[in-house]
Design a protein around this motif. Structure first.
Motif: not given
Length: 344
Positions: A218-244
């Motif tokens: 339930k707590h897995i937020f975001f998973k790798p999907h494409y080749n450039h993220e095939s090994s693993y991913i990690g949180a980077g910058c604090p998310p920025i709120k935009v209109d979309e």
């Protein structure tokens, strides 16, 4: 593909002993029209503290402190305070960072009212052994990616001297506003990004973590999907709120014969429920290409940790090859338009 402008290196090492090896992975925030940067300063021997500088525009440093603003002072950070990120909620600044004691890597938090004096809240990730992690995961009836059980997570219970060893949990990033009335964090146990939602820091007790890992899927937020993220991913910058929605800049990693390649990637998340992915680019927004990104302490690294919007452009600050701090920018509108070409 979206046009990204490399703004180049904006901060390098000095001869000061706390930052003579590298300066990397900065937290960046705009407050009162002033850009503040808190960066990982590494001294010879790989001991990190947090340096500070101030910018008058996204690319011009006008003040740089001669001493670290935060330095290792507790046992759990005796080998370094690393990779800060910063947000402001109401009148409080929240600075998350990685605490390293030579064996364990955990996520910690400090707060401030004035960006000058910080109060440590301590470690806020789970500090559990790999064996306990596996034991609690058995209560979750959903299948889990087998990468959770590979060597980089599969640590012994303790060192030969009896020091407890925890599962590696880092890349602690906080959303800059509460989500449904709660503080909302991202953190990372490889290979995915996980989320953490709490009313207050005191909620993070051992029973909380047992319940958390017993319902880990339930707590897995975001998973790798494409080749450039095939090994693993990690949180980077604090998310920025935009209109979309929420714009999330994260780091994505894939393996090559020359080692891992770290890139800055981007996704758009639902404004009201960030766990819902609206879109993500199928290619890295920024991958190592320049000499200062491909050759350094660790080669082939663009590691994003801070981002701001300034005059309708998104400026992304990143550690380049674990040696210096660089910046890249992109039109915010063009980036959103490009993302929306890849809605799920």
């Amino acid at each position: 593909m979206i046009a990204v402008k490399r703004e180049g290196v904006i901060l390098e090492t000095t001869n000061l002993d706390f930052e003579d090896e590298s300066v990397i992975n900065p937290a960046v925030i705009v407050d009162g029209g002033v850009i503040h940067m808190f960066y990982r300063a590494v001294k010879t021997g790989n001991i990190s503290s947090i340096g500070y500088c101030r910018l008058e525009n996204p690319l011009k440093v006008v003040y740089r402190a001669s001493k670290p603003i935060l330095f290792p002072s507790l046992d759990n950070e005796c080998h370094g305070i690393e990779d800060p990120r910063i947000v402001k909620i109401d009148d409080t600044f929240y600075l998350t960072y990685t605490a390293y004691d030579g064996d364990n890597v955990v996520g910690a938090l400090a707060t401030s009212k004035d960006l000058k004096h910080f109060t440590r809240s301590g470690v806020i990730t789970s500090q559990i052994s790999y064996s306990k992690f596996v034991e609690w995961l058995k209560n979750d009836k959903h299948p889990h990616n087998d990468k959770y059980f590979r060597l980089y997570n599969r640590r012994q219970f303790a060192t030969n001297t009896g020091k407890l060893l925890y599962i590696l949990d880092k890349d602690l990033v906080m959303f800059p506003s509460k989500i449904n009335g709660k503080f909302f964090f991202l953190h990372r146990i490889r290979p995915d990004i996980q989320s953490l939602s709490i009313n207050k820091i005191d909620d993070l007790t051992l029973p909380f973590w047992k319940e958390y890992y017993s319902n880990f899927s339930k707590h897995i937020f975001f998973k790798p999907h494409y080749n450039h993220e095939s090994s693993y991913i990690g949180a980077g910058c604090p998310p920025i709120k935009v209109d979309e929605g929420w714009l999330m800049i994260y780091h994505s990693v894939y393996d090559t014969t020359e080692g891992y390649v770290y890139s800055a990637s981007v996704a758009l998340l639902n404004k009201f429920n960030p766990s819902i992915e609206i879109a993500r680019l199928p290619y890295p927004l920024l991958k190592p290409e320049k000499d200062y990104e491909t050759k350094g302490v660790v080669n082939h690294v663009c590691f994003p940790t801070g981002a701001i919007i300034w005059d309708d452009r998104l400026y992304i600050y990143y550690g380049a090859a674990d040696k210096c701090i660089a910046c890249a920018s992109v039109s915010l509108k063009e980036l959103i338009d490009e993302l929306l070409n890849y809605t799920k």
